[in-house]
Scaffold this motif. Sequence first.
Motif, PDB file in Angstrom:
ATOM      1  N   PHE A   1     -65.743 -72.627   6.048  1.00 37.02           N
ATOM      2  CA  PHE A   1     -67.264 -72.365   5.578  1.00 37.02           C
ATOM      3  C   PHE A   1     -67.958 -73.073   6.194  1.00 37.02           C
ATOM      4  N   VAL A   2     -68.327 -73.172   6.905  1.00 35.73           N
ATOM      5  CA  VAL A   2     -69.753 -74.078   7.335  1.00 35.73           C
ATOM      6  C   VAL A   2     -71.068 -73.849   6.645  1.00 35.73           C
ATOM      7  N   PRO A   3     -71.252 -75.320   6.402  1.00 30.91           N
ATOM      8  CA  PRO A   3     -72.296 -74.919   5.683  1.00 30.91           C
ATOM      9  C   PRO A   3     -74.101 -74.598   6.523  1.00 30.91           C
ATOM     10  N   ALA A   4     -75.085 -74.293   5.946  1.00 25.18           N
ATOM     11  CA  ALA A   4     -76.454 -74.341   6.553  1.00 25.18           C
ATOM     12  C   ALA A   4     -76.535 -75.236   7.928  1.00 25.18           C
ATOM     13  N   SER A   5     -76.559 -76.663   6.697  1.00 23.46           N
ATOM     14  CA  SER A   5     -76.990 -77.934   7.387  1.00 23.46           C
ATOM     15  C   SER A   5     -76.497 -77.970   8.457  1.00 23.46           C
ATOM     16  N   ILE A   6     -74.918 -77.782   8.525  1.00 24.35           N
ATOM     17  CA  ILE A   6     -73.633 -78.568  10.062  1.00 24.35           C
ATOM     18  C   ILE A   6     -74.677 -77.203  10.793  1.00 24.35           C
ATOM     19  N   VAL A   7     -74.754 -76.012  10.268  1.00 22.28           N
ATOM     20  CA  VAL A   7     -74.904 -74.699  11.501  1.00 22.28           C
ATOM     21  C   VAL A   7     -76.154 -75.430  12.064  1.00 22.28           C
ATOM     22  N   PHE A   8     -77.334 -75.763  11.268  1.00 25.23           N
ATOM     23  CA  PHE A   8     -79.030 -76.759  12.170  1.00 25.23           C
ATOM     24  C   PHE A   8     -78.674 -77.374  12.762  1.00 25.23           C
ATOM     25  N   PHE A   9     -77.429 -78.396  12.634  1.00 23.10           N
ATOM     26  CA  PHE A   9     -77.314 -80.014  13.245  1.00 23.10           C
ATOM     27  C   PHE A   9     -76.291 -79.270  15.108  1.00 23.10           C
ATOM     28  N   LEU A  10     -75.251 -78.555  14.197  1.00 18.37           N
ATOM     29  CA  LEU A  10     -74.656 -77.806  15.734  1.00 18.37           C
ATOM     30  C   LEU A  10     -76.269 -77.391  16.412  1.00 18.37           C
ATOM     31  N   ILE A  11     -76.279 -76.397  16.268  1.00 15.90           N
ATOM     32  CA  ILE A  11     -78.191 -75.442  16.924  1.00 15.90           C
ATOM     33  C   ILE A  11     -78.554 -76.728  17.957  1.00 15.90           C
ATOM     34  N   LYS A  12     -79.111 -77.703  17.343  1.00 12.41           N
ATOM     35  CA  LYS A  12     -79.722 -79.020  18.211  1.00 12.41           C
ATOM     36  C   LYS A  12     -79.188 -79.393  18.379  1.00 12.41           C
ATOM     37  N   ASN A  13     -77.756 -79.553  18.959  1.00 13.15           N
ATOM     38  CA  ASN A  13     -77.062 -80.693  19.340  1.00 13.15           C
ATOM     39  C   ASN A  13     -75.794 -80.178  20.332  1.00 13.15           C
ATOM     40  N   LEU A  14     -75.768 -78.359  20.453  1.00 12.35           N
ATOM     41  CA  LEU A  14     -74.839 -77.715  21.348  1.00 12.35           C
ATOM     42  C   LEU A  14     -75.833 -77.974  22.734  1.00 12.35           C
ATOM     43  N   PRO A  15     -74.939 -78.067  24.086  1.00  9.97           N
ATOM     44  CA  PRO A  15     -75.339 -77.772  24.533  1.00  9.97           C
ATOM     45  C   PRO A  15     -75.844 -76.449  25.123  1.00  9.97           C
ATOM     46  N   VAL A  16     -77.256 -75.588  25.978  1.00 12.33           N
ATOM     47  CA  VAL A  16     -77.158 -74.280  26.433  1.00 12.33           C
ATOM     48  C   VAL A  16     -76.477 -74.131  28.032  1.00 12.33           C
TER      49      VAL A  16
END
Length: 122
Positions: free
Chosen positions: A27-42
């Motif tokens: 289970f991945v909390p939303a806070s981690i999801v938003f962190f990953l969205i901002k930091n994962l390379p496109v």
Amino acid sequence: MSMSCDKVGNLLLVRFATEGASDVGVFVPASIVFFLIKNLPVNQDPTLQPPPPGPQITEWDWQNPNIPRAAFVQCKVLPGKISMTFNLDRKPDLTVVLDRSNVELMRQIMLAYSEELIDLDA
């Protein structure tokens, strides 16, 4: 890899298909999801092939008391891959290594679910 969002909008259930072992859920909390969205390379490679379909997520996965919750994640960029270590609430840390196609898949799925998730840190 497959993902599913909870009805409240504060968790994603992520199931990783593994090589030589059973699938792993977290289970991945939303806070981690938003962190990953901002930091994962496109993805910048138009020839990048999609990964094979991931494991199915069922209602049992949501009810399974053995699926841990991530407290935080540490990412490390490797040549052509990203290593992600999830610190879990009740199991040893989980490290997954994702190739470029799985990183892009994760980024796209998380971006799609971002409309349903609540960013409590915003």
